[in-house]
Scaffold this active site. Structure first.
Site, PDB file in Angstrom:
ATOM      1  N   MET A  30       6.255-107.288   3.191  1.00  0.00           N
ATOM      2  CA  MET A  30       6.443-107.903   4.507  1.00  0.00           C
ATOM      3  C   MET A  30       6.362-109.432   4.374  1.00  0.00           C
ATOM      4  SD  MET A  30       4.950-105.307   7.318  1.00  0.00           S
ATOM      5  CE  MET A  30       3.259-105.795   7.259  1.00  0.00           C
ATOM      6  N   HIS A  37       1.688-109.568  -4.725  1.00  0.00           N
ATOM      7  CA  HIS A  37       3.118-109.204  -4.663  1.00  0.00           C
ATOM      8  C   HIS A  37       3.840-109.622  -5.948  1.00  0.00           C
ATOM      9  CE1 HIS A  37       2.399-109.963  -0.175  1.00  0.00           C
ATOM     10  NE2 HIS A  37       2.753-108.694  -0.216  1.00  0.00           N
ATOM     11  N   GLN A  61       5.430-100.418  12.417  1.00  0.00           N
ATOM     12  CA  GLN A  61       4.147-100.051  11.818  1.00  0.00           C
ATOM     13  C   GLN A  61       2.977-100.821  12.424  1.00  0.00           C
ATOM     14  OE1 GLN A  61       5.583-101.318   7.768  1.00  0.00           O
ATOM     15  NE2 GLN A  61       3.460-101.907   7.469  1.00  0.00           N
ATOM     16  N   GLY A 147       1.403-101.516  -4.174  1.00  0.00           N
ATOM     17  CA  GLY A 147       0.067-101.962  -4.589  1.00  0.00           C
ATOM     18  C   GLY A 147      -1.013-100.941  -4.256  1.00  0.00           C
ATOM     19  N   VAL A 176      -4.959-107.163  -6.956  1.00  0.00           N
ATOM     20  CA  VAL A 176      -5.201-108.498  -7.527  1.00  0.00           C
ATOM     21  C   VAL A 176      -6.236-109.178  -6.628  1.00  0.00           C
ATOM     22  CG1 VAL A 176      -4.174-110.712  -8.152  1.00  0.00           C
ATOM     23  CG2 VAL A 176      -2.880-108.608  -8.485  1.00  0.00           C
ATOM     24  N   MET A 184      -6.485-109.793  -2.644  1.00  0.00           N
ATOM     25  CA  MET A 184      -5.456-110.655  -2.037  1.00  0.00           C
ATOM     26  C   MET A 184      -4.727-109.890  -0.952  1.00  0.00           C
ATOM     27  SD  MET A 184      -3.940-113.079  -4.912  1.00  0.00           S
ATOM     28  CE  MET A 184      -5.042-114.028  -5.936  1.00  0.00           C
TER      29      MET A 184
HETATM   30  O1  PAF Z   1       2.797-102.678   2.207  1.00  0.00           O
HETATM   31  C1  PAF Z   1       3.593-103.297   2.940  1.00  0.00           C
HETATM   32  O2  PAF Z   1       3.766-104.512   2.849  1.00  0.00           O
HETATM   33  C2  PAF Z   1       4.387-102.533   3.981  1.00  0.00           C
HETATM   34  O3  PAF Z   1       3.633-101.521   4.565  1.00  0.00           O
HETATM   35  C3  PAF Z   1       5.720-101.980   3.440  1.00  0.00           C
HETATM   36  C4  PAF Z   1       5.504-100.959   2.348  1.00  0.00           C
HETATM   37  C5  PAF Z   1       6.568-103.128   2.899  1.00  0.00           C
HETATM   38  C6  PAF Z   1       6.494-101.298   4.572  1.00  0.00           C
HETATM   39  O4  PAF Z   1       6.774-102.168   5.607  1.00  0.00           O
END
Ligand code: PAF
Length: 281
Positions: A30, A37, A61, A147, A176, A184
């Site tokens: 996101m 990431h 979500q 993650g 991490v 993080m």
């Molecule tokens: O973990 C996230 O950043 C989000 O839940 C994802 C997997 C990108 C779905 O929007």
């Protein structure tokens, strides 16, 4: 690094990569990228011929009183970081592209989405599985990297992949942490200096639980009590849950045995943070 904003174009790019016989590794995010990431991206790069990272702040979500509108965003910085980490394609679609009206379909995984985070965030995982299923159909990866920090999300996605026969390997990237142990998270930016200092208690209480287990404690309630006692030492903390569950079905355990997940969700001020460790006994 190529930036793609339309679903059609992303699908065409992935088809081209697949036709050339290349392996696609995918990291869904996101945005507001951090070292966690970037580490997922590096894991993807090691195994893939082409790496694709998506940035999409997925509205479905977030609950009605959650932080969708304030969720941190910085696409220019993300572009630079993703490119430096070796991303080949950044998929960054607008909301209308992912949820064209009328949008009527959802993917739901039963049971394991109703516990832990699912109690205070009852629609969260339906949003996650719906968007991840869509992203899988758009990006068409051979594997995707998620993650371990979002341990429940990972277990839910693995279940969805298995149940719906997605031909995609799910790979886990480690948590991490900052130098003091705080995991993080893009949401760490919300913390006041005092909350930031106290948030390290998440990691400290997980470590205390592990020490208890290592010294032979097998009563899950005794460990839950120790987790809560430690977390309560942080003045700004409000516990959402401190649980010890089976890694397969996420059911609370009475006795520590096998592969267990110790999972925490705690508010520091208005910021809800999660953390976890997995322990094998
Ligand atoms: O973990 C996230 O950043 C989000 O839940 C994802 C997997 C990108 C779905 O929007």
């Amino acid at each position: 690094m190529k930036i793609v904003r339309s679903v059609r174009e992303m699908q065409a790019e992935s088809d081209k990569i697949r036709r050339a016989g290349h392996v696609i590794g995918f990291v869904p995010t996101m945005g507001f990228l951090h070292e966690g990431h970037l580490n997922l991206l590096r894991i993807a790069r090691e195994k893939a011929d082409r790496t694709i990272l998506s940035i999409f702040v997925n509205p479905t979500q977030f609950g009605p009183n959650e932080d969708l509108n304030h969720y941190p965003r910085d696409i220019e910085r993300d572009e630079t970081l993703a490119e430096e980490a070796g991303c080949d394609i950044l998929f960054y679609p607008p909301v209308e592209e992912m949820y064209p009206a009328p949008f009527r379909t959802a993917v739901t995984v039963a049971e394991i989405t109703q516990v832990l985070c699912g109690i205070s965030r009852p629609t969260h995982f339906r949003g996650v599985t719906t968007i991840v299923a869509k992203l899988f159909n758009i990006v068409k990866p051979h594997f995707a990297v998620f993650g371990q920090k979002d341990a429940q999300q990972l277990i839910v996605i693995k279940q969805m992949v298995r149940d719906l026969n997605f031909d995609i390997d799910i790979i886990t990237g480690p948590i991490v942490r900052e130098a003091d142990g705080l995991a993080m998270s893009s949401r760490n930016v919300y913390l006041s200096p005092e909350e930031r200092k106290e948030a390290v208690m998440l990691y400290k209480s997980l470590m205390a639980a592990k020490t208890l287990i290592d010294s032979g404690e097998r009563n899950a309630d005794a460990i839950r009590a120790e987790l809560e006692r430690r977390l309560r030492q942080a003045k700004t903390a409000k516990i959402d849950y401190a649980e010890i569950v089976d890694t397969q079905n996420l059911k609370p355990l009475e006795t520590i045995q096998g592969e267990i997940l110790i999972a925490l969700a705690v508010f520091f001020g208005r910021t809800r943070l999660i953390d976890n460790i997995q322990v094998s006994v």
